[in-house]
Design a protein around this motif. Structure first.
Motif, short mmCIF file in Angstrom:
data_model
loop_
_atom_site.label_atom_id
_atom_site.label_comp_id
_atom_site.label_asym_id
_atom_site.label_seq_id
_atom_site.Cartn_x
_atom_site.Cartn_y
_atom_site.Cartn_z
N UNK A 64 -32.08 -19.25 -11.50
CA UNK A 64 -32.84 -19.15 -10.25
C UNK A 64 -31.89 -19.44 -9.10
N UNK A 85 -32.68 -19.66 -5.82
CA UNK A 85 -33.34 -20.15 -4.61
C UNK A 85 -34.40 -19.19 -4.13
N UNK A 86 -34.24 -17.91 -4.46
CA UNK A 86 -35.20 -16.89 -4.08
C UNK A 86 -35.80 -16.21 -5.31
N UNK A 87 -34.91 -15.82 -6.20
CA UNK A 87 -35.32 -14.99 -7.34
C UNK A 87 -34.85 -15.58 -8.65
N UNK A 88 -35.59 -15.20 -9.68
CA UNK A 88 -35.13 -15.48 -11.04
C UNK A 88 -34.32 -14.28 -11.52
N UNK A 93 -36.59 -11.03 -10.43
CA UNK A 93 -37.97 -11.05 -9.95
C UNK A 93 -38.19 -12.25 -9.03
N UNK A 94 -39.00 -12.05 -8.01
CA UNK A 94 -39.30 -13.13 -7.07
C UNK A 94 -40.67 -13.74 -7.36
N UNK A 95 -41.11 -13.58 -8.61
CA UNK A 95 -42.35 -14.23 -9.03
C UNK A 95 -42.11 -14.94 -10.37
N UNK A 96 -43.16 -15.54 -10.87
CA UNK A 96 -43.02 -16.35 -12.08
C UNK A 96 -42.69 -15.53 -13.31
N UNK A 97 -42.08 -16.17 -14.32
CA UNK A 97 -41.75 -15.46 -15.55
C UNK A 97 -41.64 -16.43 -16.72
N UNK A 127 -44.77 -12.07 -14.10
CA UNK A 127 -45.95 -11.91 -13.26
C UNK A 127 -45.88 -10.57 -12.51
#
Lengths: 411, 169
Positions: free
Chosen positions: A341, A343-346, A369-373, A392
């Protein structure tokens, strides 16, 4: 060369993203009426059967579901519920339902059911004898009858047909408390079936004083034994890794320390290891996370039972936010994926080794991705390795990770 | 090691209390605030110029319970101690987490719960160097210089901090 690879990855990412964002958009986390599907469910596991059909197990609304795909994840069959009564199925990155399909199309499913009181659970098992149309009533595999912690189960079928379930067990902790004695951590237990899951052996203890909340990794050791790797408490608070060989008879052999990181911590790291057996050397490729005095970050090592120690220890990623590695091997090439991660994206990254883990390529980002995973997993197919990753944003991503590599000249 | 710092009696009392209280789950109102990527700054602002302790926990973390039980005793003695709880459990499971705090005697303290399934972002907003291990504690001085601790905070360290920083006896 690097640029070409990155572009190809970007193109494949876009095409997958456009296809599966639609699927993910059908899901609503807060709404109970989301359609039952691999995209809307949680914590999936995946496996190929010997005909190349992809099988997945996932959790949705207190049910474990099984579904299959004839087209490598482009579409899935209508999910079939494994448990007929809802139960509090535990699911997260470290603890998910497991699925195995044997050569006779029997389907084996295991999961952890949360029970009251807290931190307690039961190891559950079910199977299908009709190719996934119906499942037997779930059974509880831990045989102590206690409302104690039995969690983080793993499932493995050996070449000989022995079906192993391993898990983290707190019966010895409870017994110690009753006696007024101290007990650090939990214990590792297992059971074996020699009749395709019709029945299981008594529970066997592997080790006392394991860590309480990290997945256990399993790899074969000969035709009928298995090797397991888990986070163990050494001394008072050192949570590094141990490795051992388990037999169908219930004996534990060759238990040894597998990582020397000196992570002194009275906590739940929630970071379990990964392990596969090398086809080249028969040694064990292991990878794990630590934040110890000696090592910090994700590490790889090759462990040999003959040598009794980790070799070729390599820091995969020491950046903050990196974790949850998973290993695979295809055509004598070793693949390792993990999450980071920024700071913005995984970012989901990949490295490879063509010399049995002695040296590694530079990392390449496969997805972002910039959402959960979920934690990423590598699934072995007849024609290569696949990434299994629930997100997500994109829904369930099932994507070949070996194909693009092979067409790259000079790679 | 847990057992050297906390008597087994405390652990078993905890265990027994949860046996009884768990048998009758009740829906209850909780005082959870939704913890988003902005919440950490919000919490710090509310303690501007003051010391405070941030305690991260989860229902999924047995060692957390040892720490929470000790904190509950401390809060009982000093109800006003500046202690803020953050649960990393998903907000969709808030009832379960709330029941926990109720049982352990910390339901009255300021509490937050993770409200974004992108947990990495929430963790990062607090501390990029936190890998998700629990319990995790952050000690803030009046200038909000931050000192972190992974794992159960020892009784000695907590008492020392509260005595030194806040002049509690």
């Amino acid at each position: 060369m690097k640029l070409a690879l990155t572009n190809m990855a970007a193109i494949s990412l876009l095409s997958i993203a456009s296809a599966s964002i639609a699927a993910a958009n059908d899901c609503n986390d807060t709404h109970p009426s989301s359609p039952v599907s691999i995209h809307c469910g949680d914590a999936p596991s995946a496996v190929f059967d010997n005909k190349g059909r992809l099988w997945v197990a996932f959790v949705q609304d207190q049910y474990v579901y099984v579904s299959y795909s004839e087209n490598l994840g482009k579409s899935y069959s209508v999910p079939v519920a494994v448990n007929s009564e809802p139960e509090n199925v535990e699911y997260n990155g470290e603890n998910r339902p497991k699925i195995i399909v044997d050569a006779n199309s029997k389907i084996f499913i295991s999961w952890t059911k949360k029970t009251s009181p807290r931190f307690t659970g039961e190891i559950r098992f079910s199977r299908s004898n009709d190719g996934g149309k119906t499942f037997e009533a779930p059974r509880t595999i831990n045989d102590d009858g206690l409302f104690a912690g039995h969690r983080f189960e793993s499932l493995y079928l050996t070449e000989s047909g022995h079906l192993y379930i391993t898990w983290i067990d707190k019966r010895d902790l409870e017994a110690s408390i009753k006696r007024g004695e101290n007990y650090t951590g939990a214990a590792i237990y297992y059971a074996v079936s020699t009749d395709q899951g019709a029945s299981f052996s008594a529970n066997y203890r592997v080790a006392n004083n394991s860590c309480e909340c990290c997945r256990i990794a399993i790899a074969p050791h000969g035709a009928e034994n298995i090797a397991i790797l888990w986070r163990q408490i050494f001394g008072v608070t050192t949570r590094d890794h141990a490795i051992a060989v388990l037999t169908p008879e219930g004996t534990t052999q060759e238990m040894n320390r597998a990582s020397y990181d000196e992570w002194q911590i009275d906590a739940c790291p929630h970071h379990g290891p990964t392990m596969i057996q090398s086809k080249l050397s028969g040694d064990y490729h292991i990878s794990w996370f630590t934040n110890g005095d000696l090592h910090q970050g994700i590490y790889y090592a090759r462990y040999s039972f003959d040598e009794g120690k980790p070799q070729h220890v390599f820091r995969v990623d020491g950046r903050a936010g990196a974790g949850h590695p998973h290993l695979g091997e295809y055509a004598e090439t070793l693949y390792l994926v993990w999450k980071g991660f920024d700071g913005q994206s995984t970012n989901l990254s990949l490295i490879k080794s063509i010399d049995d883990g002695a040296s590694w390529t530079d990392p390449r980002i496969l997805f972002s991705t910039a959402q959960g995973s979920d934690h990423p997993l590598i699934v072995s197919g007849n024609d290569g390795l696949y990434l299994s990753w629930h997100t997500q944003e994109m829904g369930y991503v099932f994507e070949k990770i070996t194909a693009n590599e092979e067409v790259q000249p000079g790679d | 090691m847990i057992s050297t710092r906390f008597p087994v009696g405390l652990f078993s009392r905890l265990f027994l209390s949860s046996v009884f209280l768990c048998s009758a789950p009740l829906a209850m109102a909780d005082n959870f605030n939704a913890f988003t990527a902005e919440s950490f700054e919000e919490i710090k602002s509310s303690f501007e110029g003051r010391e405070f302790l941030l305690g991260l926990w989860s229902v999924d973390c047995p060692p957390c319970m040892v720490e929470l039980a000790f904190m509950a005793e401390l809060v009982k003695l000093n109800p006003s101690i500046p202690y803020v709880l953050v649960s990393t459990d998903p907000i969709s499971q808030r009832d379960y987490s709330a029941e926990f705090l109720e049982d352990i005697g910390l339901a009255e303290k300021e509490s937050w719960i993770f409200a974004d399934s992108f947990a990495e972002r929430l963790r990062f907003s607090i501390d990029p160097n936190w890998y998700g291990e629990l319990p995790r504690s952050y000690f803030f001085d009046s200038d909000h210089a931050m000192k972190s601790h992974s794992g159960i905070v020892s009784e000695e360290l907590l008492i020392e901090w509260f005595k030194k920083t806040l002049h509690f006896r």
